[in-house]
Design an enzyme around this catalytic site. Sequence first.
Site, PDB file in Angstrom:
ATOM      1  N   LYS A 225       0.827  -1.205  -0.056  1.00  0.00           N
ATOM      2  CA  LYS A 225      -0.047  -0.109  -0.231  1.00  0.00           C
ATOM      3  C   LYS A 225       1.013   1.084  -0.100  1.00  0.00           C
ATOM      4  O   LYS A 225       2.035   1.399   0.526  1.00  0.00           O
ATOM      5  CB  LYS A 225      -0.663  -0.132   1.383  1.00  0.00           C
ATOM      6  CG  LYS A 225      -1.852  -1.319   1.418  1.00  0.00           C
ATOM      7  CD  LYS A 225      -2.250  -1.440   2.745  1.00  0.00           C
ATOM      8  CE  LYS A 225      -1.408  -1.928   3.476  1.00  0.00           C
ATOM      9  NZ  LYS A 225      -1.909  -2.397   4.974  1.00  0.00           N
ATOM     10  N   ASP A 259      -5.971  -0.767   7.516  1.00  0.00           N
ATOM     11  CA  ASP A 259      -6.595  -1.952   8.122  1.00  0.00           C
ATOM     12  C   ASP A 259      -7.999  -2.336   7.210  1.00  0.00           C
ATOM     13  O   ASP A 259      -8.224  -3.708   6.831  1.00  0.00           O
ATOM     14  CB  ASP A 259      -7.160  -1.807   9.493  1.00  0.00           C
ATOM     15  CG  ASP A 259      -6.150  -1.343  10.310  1.00  0.00           C
ATOM     16  OD1 ASP A 259      -5.122  -1.730  10.122  1.00  0.00           O
ATOM     17  OD2 ASP A 259      -6.441  -0.597  11.292  1.00  0.00           O
TER      18      ASP A 259
END
Length: 303
Positions: A225, A259
């Site tokens: 990411k 998350d």
Amino acid sequence: MGRIVSIGECMGELSEAEMPALLNMGFAGDTLNTAFYLRHSLGSDWQIDYLTAVGTDGLSDRMVDFFRAEGIGTDHIRRLSDKTIGLYYITLKDGERSFTYWRSDSAAKRLASDPEALGRALKNADIAYWSGITLAILSNQDRLALIEALSHFAGRGGTVVFDPNLRPRLWDNTEVMRGWIHRAAAISDLCLPSFEDEATWFGDTDPQATIRRYLAEGVRRVVVKNGAGAVTFTCEDGSIATLAVPSAERVVDTTAAGDSFNAGFLAAEINGATTREAIASGASLATKVIGARGALVREATGA
């Protein structure tokens, strides 16, 4: 039915209420956030369990009741009469968050102190999800016990998914942190790091370097990411590719961005998506989450 076990620490979350001098009370934590979004992204044919330790006090009871109300399994939560849960206070400025913690006596620090309980929790599971924070809060002995349990789980055909989630202040020093992160990566099938963290604490020059380093540790697949930037990932043929993802229209609170991406990515793959489709799904969920206040945003999943 499939089963995912998410392993880590959930804490009480204190945040500013609209009325002055009052605080909102909620529950959050990196692996709990992912479990929450998995639960609301997958059908009833998947069981989502949370593995942690809490106290026997009223606040711990309230947390466990919250898990149950959200459909998250609580059968593998240890109850310790001499401990309670950790707390943190969140402050927001221009969408970025900062935290003040009270977690030195958190029961979750002993979530891996019973190897037999770890084995029971992982038995018949399909996926085990954990993070660098999970590892950081444990004693060295319990870190080894958890790594051993997950290694046995992987050896029986289970899939281990790891988010390094580097938080140096939870470790004795950065060298210790890097060493344990490498050991954790070595038993994981899928690694979901964030490039900013990896560049800061491992010196990676680009996401491709992050991928090569984790592959060298033994990870089979890596998805990196990069905030609002492109996601870099390993392909089935072993090559490395990137995929641009849409930017969020507005950023209210970046809590749980990574998350929720992890949950959206995993849920999509479980449902048959390709890696590129799963990345797009994870990014879509994350942009919805950061467009609202708080770690757990039910509206982001349509729940």
